[in-house]
Design an enzyme around this catalytic site. Structure first.
Site, PDB file in Angstrom:
ATOM      1  N   ARG A 171       1.875   1.874  -3.493  1.00 24.37           N
ATOM      2  CA  ARG A 171       0.763   2.406  -4.297  1.00 24.37           C
ATOM      3  C   ARG A 171       0.431   3.852  -3.914  1.00 24.37           C
ATOM      4  O   ARG A 171       0.108   4.673  -4.763  1.00 24.37           O
ATOM      5  CB  ARG A 171      -0.466   1.503  -4.133  1.00 24.37           C
ATOM      6  CG  ARG A 171      -0.229   0.123  -4.768  1.00 24.37           C
ATOM      7  CD  ARG A 171      -1.382  -0.817  -4.507  1.00 24.37           C
ATOM      8  NE  ARG A 171      -2.644  -0.305  -5.013  1.00 24.37           N
ATOM      9  CZ  ARG A 171      -3.840  -0.625  -4.516  1.00 24.37           C
ATOM     10  NH1 ARG A 171      -3.923  -1.458  -3.484  1.00 24.37           N
ATOM     11  NH2 ARG A 171      -4.939  -0.130  -5.020  1.00 24.37           N
ATOM     12  N   VAL A 226      -9.248   4.646  -5.348  1.00 24.87           N
ATOM     13  CA  VAL A 226      -8.711   5.003  -4.034  1.00 24.87           C
ATOM     14  C   VAL A 226      -7.521   5.946  -4.185  1.00 24.87           C
ATOM     15  O   VAL A 226      -6.763   6.150  -3.255  1.00 24.87           O
ATOM     16  CB  VAL A 226      -8.294   3.720  -3.258  1.00 24.87           C
ATOM     17  CG1 VAL A 226      -9.515   2.904  -2.867  1.00 24.87           C
ATOM     18  CG2 VAL A 226      -7.333   2.844  -4.066  1.00 24.87           C
ATOM     19  N   THR A 229     -15.007   1.706 -15.896  1.00 23.90           N
ATOM     20  CA  THR A 229     -15.178   0.607 -14.942  1.00 23.90           C
ATOM     21  C   THR A 229     -15.617  -0.649 -15.688  1.00 23.90           C
ATOM     22  O   THR A 229     -16.408  -0.584 -16.627  1.00 23.90           O
ATOM     23  CB  THR A 229     -16.161   0.947 -13.807  1.00 23.90           C
ATOM     24  OG1 THR A 229     -16.291  -0.196 -12.958  1.00 23.90           O
ATOM     25  CG2 THR A 229     -17.531   1.360 -14.302  1.00 23.90           C
ATOM     26  N   SER A 230     -15.080  -1.799 -15.254  1.00 24.74           N
ATOM     27  CA  SER A 230     -15.444  -3.046 -15.907  1.00 24.74           C
ATOM     28  C   SER A 230     -16.825  -3.510 -15.464  1.00 24.74           C
ATOM     29  O   SER A 230     -17.417  -4.386 -16.083  1.00 24.74           O
ATOM     30  CB  SER A 230     -14.396  -4.122 -15.606  1.00 24.74           C
ATOM     31  OG  SER A 230     -14.219  -4.238 -14.220  1.00 24.74           O
ATOM     32  N   TYR A 238       0.819  -1.212   0.000  1.00 27.52           N
ATOM     33  CA  TYR A 238       0.000   0.000   0.000  1.00 27.52           C
ATOM     34  C   TYR A 238       0.854   1.264   0.000  1.00 27.52           C
ATOM     35  O   TYR A 238       0.486   2.274  -0.604  1.00 27.52           O
ATOM     36  CB  TYR A 238      -0.979  -0.008   1.186  1.00 27.52           C
ATOM     37  CG  TYR A 238      -2.198  -0.845   0.859  1.00 27.52           C
ATOM     38  CD1 TYR A 238      -3.204  -0.333   0.038  1.00 27.52           C
ATOM     39  CD2 TYR A 238      -2.318  -2.150   1.322  1.00 27.52           C
ATOM     40  CE1 TYR A 238      -4.296  -1.099  -0.300  1.00 27.52           C
ATOM     41  CE2 TYR A 238      -3.411  -2.920   0.986  1.00 27.52           C
ATOM     42  CZ  TYR A 238      -4.404  -2.385   0.174  1.00 27.52           C
ATOM     43  OH  TYR A 238      -5.489  -3.143  -0.184  1.00 27.52           O
ATOM     44  N   HIS A 279     -14.747   3.037  -2.137  1.00 28.46           N
ATOM     45  CA  HIS A 279     -13.777   2.043  -1.664  1.00 28.46           C
ATOM     46  C   HIS A 279     -12.675   2.653  -0.806  1.00 28.46           C
ATOM     47  O   HIS A 279     -11.632   2.038  -0.635  1.00 28.46           O
ATOM     48  CB  HIS A 279     -13.181   1.290  -2.872  1.00 28.46           C
ATOM     49  CG  HIS A 279     -14.196   0.468  -3.623  1.00 28.46           C
ATOM     50  ND1 HIS A 279     -13.990  -0.048  -4.880  1.00 28.46           N
ATOM     51  CD2 HIS A 279     -15.448   0.060  -3.263  1.00 28.46           C
ATOM     52  CE1 HIS A 279     -15.062  -0.728  -5.272  1.00 28.46           C
ATOM     53  NE2 HIS A 279     -15.960  -0.671  -4.313  1.00 28.46           N
ATOM     54  N   ASN A 307     -15.744   4.013 -22.349  1.00 34.51           N
ATOM     55  CA  ASN A 307     -14.772   2.946 -22.123  1.00 34.51           C
ATOM     56  C   ASN A 307     -14.143   2.591 -23.477  1.00 34.51           C
ATOM     57  O   ASN A 307     -14.851   2.586 -24.480  1.00 34.51           O
ATOM     58  CB  ASN A 307     -15.499   1.712 -21.535  1.00 34.51           C
ATOM     59  CG  ASN A 307     -14.561   0.761 -20.817  1.00 34.51           C
ATOM     60  OD1 ASN A 307     -13.569   0.296 -21.366  1.00 34.51           O
ATOM     61  ND2 ASN A 307     -14.881   0.467 -19.565  1.00 34.51           N
ATOM     62  N   CYS A 319      -4.688   5.001  19.784  1.00 38.20           N
ATOM     63  CA  CYS A 319      -4.860   3.821  20.634  1.00 38.20           C
ATOM     64  C   CYS A 319      -3.682   2.839  20.591  1.00 38.20           C
ATOM     65  O   CYS A 319      -3.671   1.845  21.333  1.00 38.20           O
ATOM     66  CB  CYS A 319      -6.150   3.079  20.256  1.00 38.20           C
ATOM     67  SG  CYS A 319      -6.084   2.321  18.623  1.00 38.20           S
TER      68      CYS A 319
HETATM   69  P1  OAD Z   1     -11.107  -2.639 -13.626  1.00 38.65           P
HETATM   70  O1  OAD Z   1      -9.616  -2.772 -13.650  1.00 38.65           O
HETATM   71  O2  OAD Z   1     -11.950  -3.831 -13.391  1.00 38.65           O
HETATM   72  O3  OAD Z   1     -11.618  -2.064 -15.027  1.00 38.65           O
HETATM   73  C1  OAD Z   1     -11.006  -0.978 -15.634  1.00 38.65           C
HETATM   74  C2  OAD Z   1     -11.861  -0.561 -16.814  1.00 38.65           C
HETATM   75  O4  OAD Z   1     -11.273   0.598 -17.376  1.00 38.65           O
HETATM   76  C3  OAD Z   1     -11.962  -1.604 -17.931  1.00 38.65           C
HETATM   77  O5  OAD Z   1     -13.321  -1.703 -18.314  1.00 38.65           O
HETATM   78  C4  OAD Z   1     -11.134  -0.985 -19.055  1.00 38.65           C
HETATM   79  O6  OAD Z   1     -11.641  -1.322 -20.353  1.00 38.65           O
HETATM   80  C5  OAD Z   1     -11.306   0.489 -18.781  1.00 38.65           C
HETATM   81  N1  OAD Z   1     -10.249   1.359 -19.294  1.00 38.65           N
HETATM   82  C6  OAD Z   1      -8.962   1.068 -19.577  1.00 38.65           C
HETATM   83  N2  OAD Z   1      -8.309   2.155 -20.006  1.00 38.65           N
HETATM   84  C7  OAD Z   1      -9.203   3.177 -19.987  1.00 38.65           C
HETATM   85  C8  OAD Z   1      -9.145   4.560 -20.327  1.00 38.65           C
HETATM   86  N3  OAD Z   1      -8.026   5.124 -20.761  1.00 38.65           N
HETATM   87  N4  OAD Z   1     -10.277   5.306 -20.172  1.00 38.65           N
HETATM   88  C9  OAD Z   1     -11.429   4.745 -19.730  1.00 38.65           C
HETATM   89  N5  OAD Z   1     -11.541   3.444 -19.399  1.00 38.65           N
HETATM   90  C10 OAD Z   1     -10.451   2.677 -19.535  1.00 38.65           C
HETATM   91  O7  OAD Z   1     -11.412  -1.477 -12.609  1.00 38.65           O
HETATM   92  P2  OAD Z   1     -12.729  -1.138 -11.788  1.00 38.65           P
HETATM   93  O8  OAD Z   1     -13.958  -1.379 -12.624  1.00 38.65           O
HETATM   94  O9  OAD Z   1     -12.539   0.188 -11.215  1.00 38.65           O
HETATM   95  O10 OAD Z   1     -12.374  -2.845  -5.674  1.00 38.65           O
HETATM   96  O11 OAD Z   1     -12.670  -2.218 -10.648  1.00 38.65           O
HETATM   97  C11 OAD Z   1     -13.691  -2.219  -9.707  1.00 38.65           C
HETATM   98  C12 OAD Z   1     -13.175  -2.643  -8.379  1.00 38.65           C
HETATM   99  O12 OAD Z   1     -12.561  -3.929  -8.499  1.00 38.65           O
HETATM  100  C13 OAD Z   1     -12.059  -1.801  -7.798  1.00 38.65           C
HETATM  101  O13 OAD Z   1     -12.509  -0.615  -7.207  1.00 38.65           O
HETATM  102  C14 OAD Z   1     -11.474  -2.745  -6.801  1.00 38.65           C
HETATM  103  C15 OAD Z   1     -11.459  -4.030  -7.590  1.00 38.65           C
HETATM  104  O14 OAD Z   1     -11.632  -5.172  -6.865  1.00 38.65           O
HETATM  105  C16 OAD Z   1     -11.877  -2.746  -4.419  1.00 38.65           C
HETATM  106  O15 OAD Z   1     -10.719  -2.488  -4.193  1.00 38.65           O
HETATM  107  C17 OAD Z   1     -12.895  -2.942  -3.351  1.00 38.65           C
END
Ligand code: OAD
Length: 253
Positions: free
Chosen positions: A73, A106, A194-195, A70, A122, A219, A156
């Site tokens: 990151r 995050v 977001t995926s 972390y 998150h 996307n 604490c």
């Molecule tokens: P993902 O890594 O699952 O998905 C990223 C998305 O961004 C994909 O759909 C890509 O096609 C798209 N992408 C890639 N490059 C891009 C760009 N330049 N512009 C726009 N989109 C682009 O990430 P999240 O959907 O954020 O949860 O993942 C959701 C959650 O899964 C995260 O927050 C995390 C993880 O488990 C926790 O940490 C609780």
């Protein structure tokens, strides 16, 4: 990139909207150099599985290792700059009456770009709380004087942990309630990068749509969300969003 006609159609929907939610995922930060979750991890950390590190059990097994991941990151996101996509969202918020960002990220890059209304579903790599959860809101400055890792809670003495949602943990209740209420009442939901596979965030576009909102998905790839969206704008956020903000500005005259 998305066709000009689609950008113009999206702008015509955005311009009169009185309540807009922008739901973002890791893709919006991709052009700032932050790897997405589905990207393979690179360098030093390539051999570790994030699903093992980002859990309470993982932290308890090896607090130093998880803290170091972390810390790496956090330093990465602190050194990163918001990109044209983050900035375009700020521009939209200046042009339109009520724009709230609901993010799964995050990294704090929306706030770094100047977004004022940001709900972090998150948590944040830049904030810390004690393992027991009784004390939160700490920043790196609060433990700068401690040599040991993980450092201890100034309140604490318990171990400190990043204030992020780990696998198996609940989302912050009030933040999720506010995001759900906003998505259920907005005119337009703009989903970016977001995926759409991790719930409950992945359920918000469907919720908004059922409540009557117009849903736009941005996307480079046709992901889970695209099929449910009213309009899919294909392309990277750093290109599509500035074009969209400019089209909204022109539409508003
Ligand atoms: P993902 O890594 O699952 O998905 C990223 C998305 O961004 C994909 O759909 C890509 O096609 C798209 N992408 C890639 N490059 C891009 C760009 N330049 N512009 C726009 N989109 C682009 O990430 P999240 O959907 O954020 O949860 O993942 C959701 C959650 O899964 C995260 O927050 C995390 C993880 O488990 C926790 O940490 C609780």
């Amino acid at each position: 990139m998305a066709m000009q006609d689609d950008i113009a159609a999206a702008a015509r929907r955005l311009a009169p909207a009185t309540s807009v939610v922008v739901l973002t995922g890791a893709g919006v930060s991709r052009e700032s150099g932050i790897p997405t979750f589905r990207d393979v991890q690179t360098g030093l950390w390539a051999r570790y599985d994030p699903a093992q590190l980002a859990t309470r059990g993982g932290f308890l097994r090896d607090p130093q290792l998880v803290w170091a991941w972390y810390d790496y990151r956090r330093r990465m996101v602190e050194a990163a700059e918001p990109n044209a996509g983050h900035h375009a969202i700020v521009t939209l918020a200046r042009l339109l009456p009520a724009v709230t960002v609901v993010t799964q990220n995050v990294d704090g890059l929306h706030q770094a770009a100047g977004s004022l209304r940001v709900l972090e579903l998150h948590g944040s790599l830049r904030r810390f709380k004690c393992l027991g959860g009784g004390h939160d809101g700490f920043t790196a400055a609060d433990f700068a004087g401690q040599a040991e890792t993980p450092p201890h809670c100034p309140a604490c003495g318990d171990l400190l942990r990043p204030d992020v949602v780990w696998f198996g943990e609940m989302l912050p209740e009030e933040v999720l309630a506010e995001a759900t209420a906003l998505c259920g009442a907005c005119d337009l939901l703009l989903v970016v990068g977001t995926s759409g596979v991790v719930y409950p965030a992945a359920g918000l576009p469907g919720l908004a749509r059922r409540a009557g909102a117009y849903v736009i998905d941005v996307n480079p790839q046709r992901d889970e969300i695209a099929g449910d969206a009213d309009l899919f704008l294909q392309g990277p956020g750093g290109e599509v969003l500035p074009a969209l903000a400019e089209a909204v500005r022109r539409t508003l005259g």
